[in-house]
Write an enzyme that holds these catalytic residues in place. Structure first.
Site, PDB file in Angstrom:
ATOM      1  N   THR A 283       1.564 123.220  68.557  1.00  0.00           N
ATOM      2  CA  THR A 283       2.788 124.032  68.455  1.00  0.00           C
ATOM      3  C   THR A 283       3.697 123.817  69.658  1.00  0.00           C
ATOM      4  O   THR A 283       4.915 123.702  69.509  1.00  0.00           O
ATOM      5  CB  THR A 283       2.412 125.515  68.313  1.00  0.00           C
TER       6      THR A 283
ATOM      7  N   GLU B  62      -4.791 129.673  69.805  1.00  0.00           N
ATOM      8  CA  GLU B  62      -5.513 128.559  69.203  1.00  0.00           C
ATOM      9  C   GLU B  62      -6.417 127.898  70.236  1.00  0.00           C
ATOM     10  O   GLU B  62      -5.964 127.515  71.307  1.00  0.00           O
ATOM     11  CB  GLU B  62      -4.534 127.520  68.666  1.00  0.00           C
TER      12      GLU B  62
ATOM     13  N   GLY C 266       0.877 118.053  65.059  1.00  0.00           N
ATOM     14  CA  GLY C 266       0.320 118.197  66.403  1.00  0.00           C
ATOM     15  C   GLY C 266       0.373 119.640  66.843  1.00  0.00           C
ATOM     16  O   GLY C 266       0.448 120.560  66.007  1.00  0.00           O
TER      17      GLY C 266
ATOM     18  N   THR D 281       4.050 121.190  71.526  1.00  0.00           N
ATOM     19  CA  THR D 281       4.734 119.893  71.393  1.00  0.00           C
ATOM     20  C   THR D 281       5.748 119.950  70.260  1.00  0.00           C
ATOM     21  O   THR D 281       6.853 119.417  70.365  1.00  0.00           O
ATOM     22  CB  THR D 281       3.712 118.774  71.136  1.00  0.00           C
TER      23      THR D 281
ATOM     24  N   LYS E 122       3.612 106.430  65.607  1.00  0.00           N
ATOM     25  CA  LYS E 122       2.947 106.589  66.893  1.00  0.00           C
ATOM     26  C   LYS E 122       1.710 107.458  66.760  1.00  0.00           C
ATOM     27  O   LYS E 122       1.795 108.650  66.502  1.00  0.00           O
ATOM     28  CB  LYS E 122       3.888 107.225  67.906  1.00  0.00           C
TER      29      LYS E 122
ATOM     30  N   CYS F  58      -6.975 121.838  61.934  1.00  0.00           N
ATOM     31  CA  CYS F  58      -6.032 122.972  62.002  1.00  0.00           C
ATOM     32  C   CYS F  58      -6.307 123.969  60.890  1.00  0.00           C
ATOM     33  O   CYS F  58      -5.813 125.089  60.949  1.00  0.00           O
ATOM     34  CB  CYS F  58      -4.627 122.449  61.879  1.00  0.00           C
TER      35      CYS F  58
ATOM     36  N   GLU G 139       3.943 120.004  61.227  1.00  0.00           N
ATOM     37  CA  GLU G 139       2.626 120.571  60.883  1.00  0.00           C
ATOM     38  C   GLU G 139       1.948 120.884  62.202  1.00  0.00           C
ATOM     39  O   GLU G 139       1.562 119.959  62.918  1.00  0.00           O
ATOM     40  CB  GLU G 139       1.805 119.537  60.101  1.00  0.00           C
TER      41      GLU G 139
HETATM   42  O1  TXE Z   1      -1.416 117.477  69.712  1.00  0.00           O
HETATM   43  P1  TXE Z   1      -0.184 117.024  70.575  1.00  0.00           P
HETATM   44  P2  TXE Z   1      -2.846 116.849  69.839  1.00  0.00           P
HETATM   45  C1  TXE Z   1      -2.611 120.535  66.231  1.00  0.00           C
HETATM   46  C2  TXE Z   1      -3.747 121.385  66.681  1.00  0.00           C
HETATM   47  C3  TXE Z   1      -3.909 121.035  68.144  1.00  0.00           C
HETATM   48  C4  TXE Z   1      -3.208 119.752  68.332  1.00  0.00           C
HETATM   49  C5  TXE Z   1      -4.180 118.696  68.637  1.00  0.00           C
HETATM   50  O2  TXE Z   1      -3.412 122.715  66.519  1.00  0.00           O
HETATM   51  O3  TXE Z   1      -3.296 121.996  68.946  1.00  0.00           O
HETATM   52  O4  TXE Z   1      -2.501 119.431  67.138  1.00  0.00           O
HETATM   53  O5  TXE Z   1      -3.571 117.468  68.543  1.00  0.00           O
HETATM   54  C6  TXE Z   1       2.593 113.218  70.571  1.00  0.00           C
HETATM   55  N1  TXE Z   1       7.477 114.089  71.829  1.00  0.00           N
HETATM   56  N2  TXE Z   1      -2.856 120.016  64.912  1.00  0.00           N
HETATM   57  O6  TXE Z   1      -3.455 117.358  71.080  1.00  0.00           O
HETATM   58  O7  TXE Z   1      -0.431 116.970  72.017  1.00  0.00           O
HETATM   59  C7  TXE Z   1       1.195 112.906  71.028  1.00  0.00           C
HETATM   60  O8  TXE Z   1       1.153 111.704  71.779  1.00  0.00           O
HETATM   61  C8  TXE Z   1       6.944 113.470  70.761  1.00  0.00           C
HETATM   62  C9  TXE Z   1      -2.304 120.711  63.780  1.00  0.00           C
HETATM   63  O9  TXE Z   1      -2.770 115.388  69.617  1.00  0.00           O
HETATM   64  O10 TXE Z   1       0.888 117.883  70.084  1.00  0.00           O
HETATM   65  C10 TXE Z   1       0.464 112.804  69.703  1.00  0.00           C
HETATM   66  O11 TXE Z   1       0.660 111.536  69.132  1.00  0.00           O
HETATM   67  N3  TXE Z   1       5.615 113.306  70.566  1.00  0.00           N
HETATM   68  C11 TXE Z   1      -2.197 119.800  62.597  1.00  0.00           C
HETATM   69  C12 TXE Z   1       1.163 113.880  68.875  1.00  0.00           C
HETATM   70  O12 TXE Z   1       2.400 114.142  69.514  1.00  0.00           O
HETATM   71  C13 TXE Z   1       4.788 113.827  71.498  1.00  0.00           C
HETATM   72  C14 TXE Z   1      -3.438 119.013  62.362  1.00  0.00           C
HETATM   73  C15 TXE Z   1       0.382 115.184  68.815  1.00  0.00           C
HETATM   74  O13 TXE Z   1       0.060 115.504  70.135  1.00  0.00           O
HETATM   75  C16 TXE Z   1       5.264 114.497  72.645  1.00  0.00           C
HETATM   76  C17 TXE Z   1      -3.886 118.375  63.573  1.00  0.00           C
HETATM   77  C18 TXE Z   1       6.674 114.615  72.792  1.00  0.00           C
HETATM   78  N4  TXE Z   1       7.226 115.215  73.853  1.00  0.00           N
HETATM   79  C19 TXE Z   1      -3.636 118.902  64.819  1.00  0.00           C
HETATM   80  N5  TXE Z   1       4.186 114.897  73.371  1.00  0.00           N
HETATM   81  C20 TXE Z   1      -1.838 120.449  61.270  1.00  0.00           C
HETATM   82  N6  TXE Z   1      -1.169 121.598  61.234  1.00  0.00           N
HETATM   83  O14 TXE Z   1      -2.117 119.843  60.245  1.00  0.00           O
HETATM   84  C21 TXE Z   1       3.094 114.495  72.694  1.00  0.00           C
HETATM   85  N7  TXE Z   1       3.443 113.843  71.579  1.00  0.00           N
END
Ligand code: TXE
Length: 491
Positions: free
Chosen positions: A236, A394, A234, A238, A181, A290, A256
């Protein structure tokens, strides 16, 4: 309802389940938008648990035959996929730039090339794989790998195909089938991966793609009892939801998450030769990586020299149309995200910070960019307390805070003064000091005199609220397989 293509003449983004491109069961759709212009790009299947169920059943059906292939056959597939993606590099770069607002030059250099090398790298890991043996007490032990089975891969919007392939390649190598996804904000290149596998006549049901919102699709993947492992990248907050769902089900889990990384300049840092690297570490992908250094800690003796040179280079960054080859910084991912970043810029001022360059889109507008473009100039704050919210939370945008320290001990304390622990970099002429720093910074990765220097064989991941577990090299292979130790007593 037939999905309409968007303004960029792109085809609708469908799900890919059991080797077929299909709409969501509900027929619902969402829109993916070009964040640099506000224009719709394509309609996207908006899925839910029904679609996840169909994808999981397809993956389970395909599991027996795929896991029965040899490692050599799977290595061959990874090379074939890498070759096919390499032939589409320019298309990948263009789609990634359209979907994320990042400069086309960055999408080409980082996203497209690393998506190919992820497959090539794990193919090489498969070719060199040796399973350890141990012999003692009149017995010989060997470690036998079996696939986890069906795994769920959930990825964010900042490096869409780069981070998806980082998980897909080792998952396939280890014989797993997949329900993937991508972020609802950036589905285009995940769809291109599915199209590529389809063109290659990759075995149906092995790779399944389900598009939609996190709480509707991601949550259903994490909850599904037949999905045995979750690799999540994604935010923290989430990650916390994912962990709370997966932990009681005893699923394998790799998280991650976010970061608030420190770039540390010791008093002997060779400023002239490293300034471009420090700017790159601060503002690559508009700070939406990140691993970016969002807090810069500078020894007081070189602070003035640093600030003058750094601010001049940051102010000179070419911010604009992502499709222009000369652009060095495009838009952020969305207007909503720009609002979030601007709220932190406002907070920084309220917490006593001074803006040395940049500011909100009102304070520092980009006159020749579309009104609906989510553009922000790179922003540098000085004089903020290291304990301020702006310097500990962040932001994940083009905003850095600069702080001074008087001693190495103080710098280490400041570097660790955050709930995150993903990465950091230390810049010094004295490698011994660099080693000492590297061992004392609480994070998963520390670079000394370099940044984003990535050897894919190394463990990648964070501590504290930056995540759980490591991926990369054999750590990925271990995550995407179950290990059985078989002990045979010699007669
Ligand atoms: O994250 P989200 P985003 C982190 C970075 C930033 C964030 C940005 O710190 O805060 O990610 O990415 C899905 N159950 N990193 O905004 O919202 C959502 O649809 C399951 C760190 O996308 O957490 C998306 O596909 N899944 C990283 C994914 O989770 C769910 C590098 C991430 O979304 C969900 C890149 C749920 N309840 C970004 N809700 C690193 N450390 O390498 C949402 N999603």
């Amino acid at each position: 309802m037939a999905l309409r293509s968007g303004g960029a003449g792109l085809n609708p983004v469908l799900n890919y389940i059991d080797g077929q491109f299909v709409e969501s069961h509900s027929g619902k759709t969402l829109l993916t938008v070009n964040p640099a212009t506000g224009e719709p790009l394509a309609e996207v299947a908006r899925s839910n648990g029904e679609d996840v169920e169909a994808a999981t059943q397809a993956a389970l059906t395909a599991s027996a035959s795929w896991s029965a292939t040899t490692l050599e056959q799977r290595v061959k597939w990874l090379h074939t996929i890498a070759d096919a993606l390499e032939a589409k590099s320019e298309t990948i770069a263009r789609l990634e730039s359209l979907d994320t607002g990042k400069p086309i030059s960055l999408a080409r250099r980082v996203d497209a090339s690393r998506s190919v090398s992820n497959f090539r790298f794990f193919a090489s890991m498969g070719e060199d794989d040796t399973s350890p043996t141990f012999s003692d007490h009149g017995a010989i032990n060997y470690v036998h790998r079996t696939p986890v089975g069906c795994v769920g891969l959930i990825t964010p919007w900042n490096l869409p195909l780069y981070l998806l392939t980082w998980k897909v390649a080792p998952a396939l190598l280890m014989g797993n089938t997949i329900v993937a996804k991508p972020s609802e904000l950036t589905p285009l290149t995940a769809h291109l991966l599915a199209e590529t596998l389809h063109e290659l006549e990759f075995p149906k049901g092995v790779f399944n793609l389900v598009n939609g919102y996190g709480p509707e699709v991601g949550q259903a993947i994490v909850e599904h009892p037949s999905i045995g492992g979750i690799s999540f990248t994604g935010g923290t907050s989430t990650g916390r939801i994912v962990a709370a769902t997966a932990a009681p089900m005893f699923k394998k889990l790799s998280l991650e998450l976010g970061g608030k990384n420190a770039t540390i300049l010791l008093d002997d840092a060779p400023l002239d030769s490293i300034m471009d690297e420090i700017v790159r570490a601060s503002f690559t992908n508009s700070g939406q990586v990140c691993l970016c250094g969002s807090r810069i800690l500078v020894h007081e003796s070189i602070y003035e020299a640093f600030i003058d040179a750094f601010t001049a280079k940051v102010s000179a960054l070419k911010v604009g149309d992502p499709m222009n080859e000369a652009t060095q910084m495009g838009s952020v991912i969305s207007m909503d995200h720009r609002d979030k970043v601007e709220a932190y810029i406002t907070l920084g001022l309220e917490e006593g910070g001074n803006i040395l360059t940049g500011g909100t889109s009102t304070q520092a507008p980009l006159a020749d960019m579309p009104e609906q473009g989510a553009f922000l100039r790179p922003t540098v704050f000085a004089n903020l307390p290291i304990s301020s919210r702006t310097a500990t939370e962040e932001i994940f945008g083009p905003v850095v805070t600069v702080h001074t320290f008087a001693s190495d001990e103080e710098a280490i304390t400041m570097a660790n003064a955050t709930d995150y622990g993903l990465a950091g970099s230390v810049w010094t002429a004295d490698i011994q000091r660099g080693h000492t720093f590297a061992r004392n910074v609480e994070s998963g990765i520390v670079w000394v005199n370099t940044w984003l220097n990535r050897d894919l064989r190394t463990p990648f991941g964070g501590v504290k609220q930056s995540g759980v577990g490591r991926e990369g090299g054999r750590w990925s292979m271990d995550f995407f397989s179950e290990l059985t130790n078989i002990c045979i007593r010699q007669p």
